[in-house]
Design a protein around this motif. Structure first.
Motif, mmCIF file in Angstrom:
data_model
loop_
_atom_site.group_PDB
_atom_site.id
_atom_site.type_symbol
_atom_site.label_atom_id
_atom_site.label_comp_id
_atom_site.label_asym_id
_atom_site.label_seq_id
_atom_site.Cartn_x
_atom_site.Cartn_y
_atom_site.Cartn_z
ATOM 1 N N VAL A 90 40.994 38.049 62.499
ATOM 2 C CA VAL A 90 41.484 39.432 62.510
ATOM 3 C C VAL A 90 40.624 40.279 63.444
ATOM 4 O O VAL A 90 41.137 41.054 64.271
ATOM 5 N N HIS A 91 39.311 40.154 63.324
ATOM 6 C CA HIS A 91 38.407 40.926 64.184
ATOM 7 C C HIS A 91 38.652 40.610 65.651
ATOM 8 O O HIS A 91 38.702 41.517 66.501
ATOM 9 N N GLU A 104 45.766 49.198 63.716
ATOM 10 C CA GLU A 104 44.837 48.075 63.661
ATOM 11 C C GLU A 104 43.657 48.400 62.755
ATOM 12 O O GLU A 104 43.210 47.557 61.972
ATOM 13 N N TYR A 105 43.163 49.621 62.870
ATOM 14 C CA TYR A 105 42.037 50.010 62.022
ATOM 15 C C TYR A 105 42.446 49.992 60.549
ATOM 16 O O TYR A 105 41.717 49.469 59.703
ATOM 17 N N CYS A 106 43.598 50.577 60.250
ATOM 18 C CA CYS A 106 44.043 50.676 58.856
ATOM 19 C C CYS A 106 44.244 49.295 58.238
ATOM 20 O O CYS A 106 43.737 49.015 57.145
ATOM 21 N N LEU A 110 41.880 47.588 55.276
ATOM 22 C CA LEU A 110 42.462 47.152 54.005
ATOM 23 C C LEU A 110 42.223 45.661 53.770
ATOM 24 O O LEU A 110 41.918 45.244 52.646
ATOM 25 N N LEU A 111 42.359 44.860 54.810
ATOM 26 C CA LEU A 111 42.101 43.432 54.669
ATOM 27 C C LEU A 111 40.631 43.174 54.325
ATOM 28 O O LEU A 111 40.317 42.316 53.492
ATOM 29 N N THR A 112 39.734 43.916 54.942
ATOM 30 C CA THR A 112 38.308 43.761 54.644
ATOM 31 C C THR A 112 38.024 44.027 53.173
ATOM 32 O O THR A 112 37.304 43.279 52.510
ATOM 33 N N VAL A 113 38.604 45.106 52.658
ATOM 34 C CA VAL A 113 38.395 45.451 51.252
ATOM 35 C C VAL A 113 38.978 44.377 50.339
ATOM 36 O O VAL A 113 38.345 43.927 49.385
ATOM 37 N N ARG A 116 36.841 41.039 50.827
ATOM 38 C CA ARG A 116 35.469 41.220 50.342
ATOM 39 C C ARG A 116 35.420 41.237 48.826
ATOM 40 O O ARG A 116 34.581 40.588 48.198
ATOM 41 N N GLU A 117 36.334 41.972 48.221
ATOM 42 C CA GLU A 117 36.300 42.115 46.769
ATOM 43 C C GLU A 117 36.828 40.880 46.059
ATOM 44 O O GLU A 117 36.446 40.617 44.914
ATOM 45 N N SER A 118 37.661 40.108 46.712
ATOM 46 C CA SER A 118 38.122 38.865 46.091
ATOM 47 C C SER A 118 37.000 37.828 46.084
ATOM 48 O O SER A 118 36.924 36.988 45.183
#
Length: 244
Positions: A90-91, A104-106, A110-113, A116-118
């Motif tokens: 993705v990056h 792209e930022y949004c 959202l994917l990072t969150v 990361r949390e999973s």
């Protein structure tokens, strides 16, 4: 329905997310597909390319993030090594042209969150003790970015910003000062704002909604920012988007 089905298929969720990030410009899209193939294999790159054509033909831009969100629960079930490789991809895809668009930022945030949390759910607190006055500069920056994204003219953006500030911090007087790097400046606000208490987060969302609603319409950029804000800060969507 075909796109909705893709969001529930284990082997399709990663190509679906990447397809949303592919450019319409063929030369840039080719570089992006190369980045996908280098990390996830040529089959994933080809799959993302086919889905991108489907997205262009069948999906209104306002529905991109809602479709992405449908796939998040399935995405979170993938093993850690696959998720690490996916986020690296993705990056690379987002930065293939050296620029980061608002969408792209949004989606990237959202994917990072989600990922990361999973991977480490116990580490991340969704609420804290902070009140709005303790993060007034972060709130002002957030509202300035939202206002700027929703208006082509500075006067309209300033009015939207003031409408949001009046709801969130009625006793503060912070001038409208949109950042030079626009949406990328939000990287600095998420941590402090996520430590707001639940009531303060509700007021924050109300303030963002007031800024967006100030001119009586909601643009794709404004909707995407509002969805991202709610997703990153673990807030429910306001009614204006739940109906969408």
């Amino acid at each position: 329905e075909a796109l909705r089905d893709l969001a529930t298929q284990r082997d399709a969720v990663m190509p679906l997310q990447l397809a949303m990030l592919l450019a319409d410009d063929e030369a840039l899209a080719e570089r992006q597909r190369f980045e996908i193939a280098a990390r996830l294999g040529s089959e994933a790159a080809d799959h993302a390319g086919r889905i991108h054509q489907q997205l262009v033909a069948d999906l209104h831009p306002m529905l991109r993030l809602p479709l992405a969100a449908l796939a998040f629960p399935v995405l979170r079930l993938r093993p850690r090594p696959q998720l690490d490789a996916f986020m690296d991809t993705v990056h690379a895809v987002v930065n293939a042209d050296g620029e980061v668009s608002l969408f792209e930022y949004c989606l990237g945030r959202l994917l990072t969150v989600q990922v990361r949390e999973s991977l480490d759910p116990a580490r991340y607190s969704h609420f804290g003790p902070r009140k709005p006055a303790a993060v007034k500069h972060e709130l002002a920056l957030l509202l300035a970015v939202v206002a700027q994204a929703g208006h082509d003219d500075a006067d309209g953006a300033r009015r939207a910003y003031l409408a949001g500030m009046l709801r969130v911090l009625p006793n503060e007087h912070l001038a409208y000062a949109p950042p030079a790097d626009s949406v990328l400046a939000l990287d600095d606000v998420w941590g402090p704002l996520d430590r707001l208490d639940p009531l303060a987060k509700q007021v924050l969302v109300e303030g963002v909604t007031a800024a967006i609603s100030n001119d009586g319409r909601i643009s794709v950029a404004e909707a995407e920012l509002l969805r991202t804000i709610c997703g990153v800060l673990h807030c429910p969507l306001p009614p204006m988007l739940e109906r969408g």
